[in-house]
Design a protein around this motif. Structure first.
Motif, PDB file in Angstrom:
ATOM      1  N   GLY A   1      18.395  -0.907 -15.916  1.00 30.02           N
ATOM      2  CA  GLY A   1      18.322   0.707 -16.767  1.00 30.02           C
ATOM      3  C   GLY A   1      17.494   1.192 -15.913  1.00 30.02           C
ATOM      4  O   GLY A   1      16.534   0.762 -14.373  1.00 30.02           O
ATOM      5  N   HIS A   2      16.347   2.257 -16.153  1.00 29.94           N
ATOM      6  CA  HIS A   2      16.288   3.732 -15.221  1.00 29.94           C
ATOM      7  C   HIS A   2      14.558   2.845 -15.129  1.00 29.94           C
ATOM      8  O   HIS A   2      14.261   2.533 -13.996  1.00 29.94           O
ATOM      9  CB  HIS A   2      15.650   4.802 -15.442  1.00 29.94           C
ATOM     10  CG  HIS A   2      17.166   6.149 -15.656  1.00 29.94           C
ATOM     11  ND1 HIS A   2      17.295   5.839 -14.172  1.00 29.94           N
ATOM     12  CD2 HIS A   2      17.904   5.788 -16.283  1.00 29.94           C
ATOM     13  CE1 HIS A   2      18.714   6.592 -14.742  1.00 29.94           C
ATOM     14  NE2 HIS A   2      19.241   6.276 -15.680  1.00 29.94           N
ATOM     15  N   VAL A   3      13.926   1.812 -15.876  1.00 27.06           N
ATOM     16  CA  VAL A   3      12.487   1.029 -16.160  1.00 27.06           C
ATOM     17  C   VAL A   3      13.088   0.220 -14.692  1.00 27.06           C
ATOM     18  O   VAL A   3      11.447  -0.421 -14.546  1.00 27.06           O
ATOM     19  CB  VAL A   3      12.462   1.357 -17.460  1.00 27.06           C
ATOM     20  CG1 VAL A   3      13.372  -0.997 -17.486  1.00 27.06           C
ATOM     21  CG2 VAL A   3      11.146   0.460 -17.605  1.00 27.06           C
ATOM     22  N   GLY A   4      14.397  -0.489 -14.239  1.00 25.57           N
ATOM     23  CA  GLY A   4      13.904  -1.321 -13.514  1.00 25.57           C
ATOM     24  C   GLY A   4      13.407  -0.437 -11.879  1.00 25.57           C
ATOM     25  O   GLY A   4      13.890  -0.989 -10.571  1.00 25.57           O
ATOM     26  N   TYR A   5      13.825   0.532 -12.094  1.00 27.80           N
ATOM     27  CA  TYR A   5      14.261   0.815 -10.676  1.00 27.80           C
ATOM     28  C   TYR A   5      11.905   0.694  -9.542  1.00 27.80           C
ATOM     29  O   TYR A   5      12.298   0.467  -8.323  1.00 27.80           O
ATOM     30  CB  TYR A   5      13.219   2.823 -10.431  1.00 27.80           C
ATOM     31  CG  TYR A   5      15.402   3.342 -10.583  1.00 27.80           C
ATOM     32  CD1 TYR A   5      16.525   2.100 -10.828  1.00 27.80           C
ATOM     33  CD2 TYR A   5      15.222   4.404 -11.186  1.00 27.80           C
ATOM     34  CE1 TYR A   5      17.693   2.282 -10.627  1.00 27.80           C
ATOM     35  CE2 TYR A   5      16.919   4.964 -11.927  1.00 27.80           C
ATOM     36  CZ  TYR A   5      18.134   4.039 -11.438  1.00 27.80           C
ATOM     37  OH  TYR A   5      19.594   4.180 -11.531  1.00 27.80           O
ATOM     38  N   LYS A   6      11.138   0.761 -10.693  1.00 25.93           N
ATOM     39  CA  LYS A   6       9.929   0.181  -9.476  1.00 25.93           C
ATOM     40  C   LYS A   6      10.456  -1.159  -9.109  1.00 25.93           C
ATOM     41  O   LYS A   6       9.488  -1.434  -7.839  1.00 25.93           O
ATOM     42  CB  LYS A   6       8.624   0.192 -10.981  1.00 25.93           C
ATOM     43  CG  LYS A   6       9.296  -0.937 -11.799  1.00 25.93           C
ATOM     44  CD  LYS A   6       7.625  -0.608 -13.204  1.00 25.93           C
ATOM     45  CE  LYS A   6       7.718   0.686 -13.609  1.00 25.93           C
ATOM     46  NZ  LYS A   6       6.712   0.510 -14.741  1.00 25.93           N
ATOM     47  N   TYR A   7      10.496  -2.110  -9.667  1.00 28.85           N
ATOM     48  CA  TYR A   7      11.194  -2.960  -9.405  1.00 28.85           C
ATOM     49  C   TYR A   7      12.123  -3.344  -8.054  1.00 28.85           C
ATOM     50  O   TYR A   7      12.359  -4.626  -7.786  1.00 28.85           O
ATOM     51  CB  TYR A   7      11.413  -3.888  -9.609  1.00 28.85           C
ATOM     52  CG  TYR A   7      10.393  -4.385 -11.321  1.00 28.85           C
ATOM     53  CD1 TYR A   7       8.812  -4.855 -10.593  1.00 28.85           C
ATOM     54  CD2 TYR A   7      10.845  -4.038 -12.178  1.00 28.85           C
ATOM     55  CE1 TYR A   7       8.301  -4.357 -12.280  1.00 28.85           C
ATOM     56  CE2 TYR A   7      10.292  -3.566 -13.163  1.00 28.85           C
ATOM     57  CZ  TYR A   7       8.663  -4.150 -13.400  1.00 28.85           C
ATOM     58  OH  TYR A   7       8.280  -3.956 -14.549  1.00 28.85           O
ATOM     59  N   LEU A   8      12.370  -1.561  -7.170  1.00 36.48           N
ATOM     60  CA  LEU A   8      13.272  -1.747  -6.286  1.00 36.48           C
ATOM     61  C   LEU A   8      13.228  -2.423  -5.671  1.00 36.48           C
ATOM     62  O   LEU A   8      14.171  -3.074  -4.240  1.00 36.48           O
ATOM     63  CB  LEU A   8      13.877  -0.715  -6.435  1.00 36.48           C
ATOM     64  CG  LEU A   8      15.106  -0.194  -4.958  1.00 36.48           C
ATOM     65  CD1 LEU A   8      16.365  -1.000  -4.817  1.00 36.48           C
ATOM     66  CD2 LEU A   8      15.507   1.218  -4.219  1.00 36.48           C
ATOM     67  N   PRO A   9      12.423  -2.619  -4.552  1.00 36.62           N
ATOM     68  CA  PRO A   9      11.556  -3.054  -3.411  1.00 36.62           C
ATOM     69  C   PRO A   9      12.256  -4.589  -3.181  1.00 36.62           C
ATOM     70  O   PRO A   9      12.179  -5.108  -2.236  1.00 36.62           O
ATOM     71  CB  PRO A   9      10.121  -2.834  -3.270  1.00 36.62           C
ATOM     72  CG  PRO A   9      10.079  -1.566  -4.088  1.00 36.62           C
ATOM     73  CD  PRO A   9      11.075  -1.446  -4.639  1.00 36.62           C
TER      74      PRO A   9
ATOM     75  N   TYR B   1      17.017 -11.252 -15.612  1.00 37.66           N
ATOM     76  CA  TYR B   1      16.378 -12.471 -16.462  1.00 37.66           C
ATOM     77  C   TYR B   1      14.925 -11.571 -16.645  1.00 37.66           C
ATOM     78  O   TYR B   1      13.941 -12.147 -17.181  1.00 37.66           O
ATOM     79  CB  TYR B   1      15.761 -13.977 -15.162  1.00 37.66           C
ATOM     80  CG  TYR B   1      16.818 -14.881 -14.816  1.00 37.66           C
ATOM     81  CD1 TYR B   1      17.483 -14.737 -15.763  1.00 37.66           C
ATOM     82  CD2 TYR B   1      16.693 -15.934 -13.503  1.00 37.66           C
ATOM     83  CE1 TYR B   1      18.272 -16.330 -15.570  1.00 37.66           C
ATOM     84  CE2 TYR B   1      17.308 -16.664 -13.349  1.00 37.66           C
ATOM     85  CZ  TYR B   1      18.693 -16.680 -14.833  1.00 37.66           C
ATOM     86  OH  TYR B   1      19.213 -17.522 -14.296  1.00 37.66           O
ATOM     87  N   LEU B   2      14.731 -10.221 -15.507  1.00 38.57           N
ATOM     88  CA  LEU B   2      13.748  -9.509 -15.329  1.00 38.57           C
ATOM     89  C   LEU B   2      14.299  -8.270 -16.005  1.00 38.57           C
ATOM     90  O   LEU B   2      13.255  -8.363 -17.543  1.00 38.57           O
ATOM     91  CB  LEU B   2      14.188  -8.830 -14.054  1.00 38.57           C
ATOM     92  CG  LEU B   2      12.594  -7.418 -13.639  1.00 38.57           C
ATOM     93  CD1 LEU B   2      11.459  -7.846 -14.456  1.00 38.57           C
ATOM     94  CD2 LEU B   2      13.282  -6.303 -12.708  1.00 38.57           C
ATOM     95  N   ASN B   3      15.632  -8.128 -17.111  1.00 41.12           N
ATOM     96  CA  ASN B   3      16.178  -7.344 -17.502  1.00 41.12           C
ATOM     97  C   ASN B   3      15.509  -8.142 -18.878  1.00 41.12           C
ATOM     98  O   ASN B   3      15.185  -7.292 -19.876  1.00 41.12           O
ATOM     99  CB  ASN B   3      17.588  -7.413 -17.759  1.00 41.12           C
ATOM    100  CG  ASN B   3      17.543  -6.503 -19.010  1.00 41.12           C
ATOM    101  OD1 ASN B   3      16.960  -4.960 -19.247  1.00 41.12           O
ATOM    102  ND2 ASN B   3      18.369  -7.658 -20.337  1.00 41.12           N
ATOM    103  N   ASP B   4      15.241  -9.561 -19.004  1.00 39.41           N
ATOM    104  CA  ASP B   4      15.324 -10.310 -20.477  1.00 39.41           C
ATOM    105  C   ASP B   4      13.687 -10.191 -20.861  1.00 39.41           C
ATOM    106  O   ASP B   4      13.629 -10.268 -21.588  1.00 39.41           O
ATOM    107  CB  ASP B   4      15.924 -11.389 -19.970  1.00 39.41           C
ATOM    108  CG  ASP B   4      17.419 -12.139 -20.669  1.00 39.41           C
ATOM    109  OD1 ASP B   4      17.947 -11.072 -20.887  1.00 39.41           O
ATOM    110  OD2 ASP B   4      17.611 -13.127 -19.833  1.00 39.41           O
TER     111      ASP B   4
END
Length: 249
Positions: free
Chosen positions: A79-87, A241-244
């Motif tokens: 989701g959008h909250v995961g954008y910060k972990y894009l790099p 795993y990050l989503n979990d």
């Protein structure tokens, strides 16, 4: 006639021997090819985006598509909250893909065919995910190991099973990538040696040797697909795993 083991291609050779207090930190062929991959990726992305244009060039389009590919993957899985972990997710995917593809070139070294590399990468990411989970949920994160609606009497066994399953994510990430890359390259080397032996014998076997050669060409195409697939699987599992850890699913 000299016979070479198909496992010789995985041998780690010290290029610059370095030992400090009995600890071997030599610069090896594995280190060299990881450095080559990093320099190659950095050069490609800097040169492609240094003078970015509204109508992109071929290289700029390739870079932008790879970025959008990982961005869409994060959006679907986290989701959008995961954008910060894009790099970190993007860098991991590009690094693994480049290492896998570089290993397909003759006389190079496949970094991801060594369990120490894949396990080190998987463990580092796993530790990072636990830190993120702690930042989001604190001690409430431990509720992840107790399924909702589970009988209280079975909770100790269920928690133990969930923890073991959770920890083994590190091993599944590392072994899946390592095993696929190593087995594929080993099979190609065995078939290449088999074909060369038939050519050396001559006679009727000289003609028959074309069969393993055809198989090698077919398997090379398959290995290139697997190189991309394994980088993709590694990345998508990181997202899951990050989503979990963020949503406690």
């Amino acid at each position: 006639m000299t016979f070479h083991s198909p496992f010789e291609q995985f041998e780690i050779i010290p290029i610059i021997p370095i030992s400090i207090g009995g600890l071997n930190i030599s610069f090896t062929n594995s280190s060299l090819f990881m450095m080559i991959v990093v320099v190659f990726i950095t050069s490609i992305y800097i040169s492609s985006l240094y003078d970015a244009k509204l109508i992109p060039t071929e290289w700029q389009s390739m870079v932008e598509l790879s970025y959008l590919f990982i961005l869409s993957l994060i959006k679907e899985q986290i989701g959008h909250v995961g954008y910060k972990y894009l790099p970190i997710i993007f860098t991991t995917f590009i690094f693994l893909l480049s290492c896998n593809l570089l290993g397909m070139i003759p006389y190079t070294f496949t970094v991801t065919s060594h369990i120490i590399v894949t396990f080190g990468l998987a463990l580092s990411i796993f530790i990072g995910i636990q830190i993120i989970a702690g930042m989001h949920h604190g001690l409430h994160f431990f509720s992840f190991f107790l399924p909702q609606g589970a009988p209280l009497a079975l909770s100790p066994f269920l928690v133990l099973i969930e923890i073991i399953s959770y920890v083994f994510r590190v091993f599944s990430l590392a072994i899946r990538l390592f095993a696929n890359m190593m087995s594929g390259h080993t099979l190609l080397k065995i078939l290449a040696g088999f074909s060369w032996t038939m050519l050396s014998v001559g006679g009727a076997l000289y003609i028959v040797s074309i069969v393993p050669l055809i198989i090698i060409f077919a398997l090379t195409g398959l290995e290139i697909s697997i190189a991309f697939l394994q980088a993709y699987v590694f990345t998508i599992l990181i997202c899951i795993y990050l989503n979990d850890s963020i949503h406690l699913h």
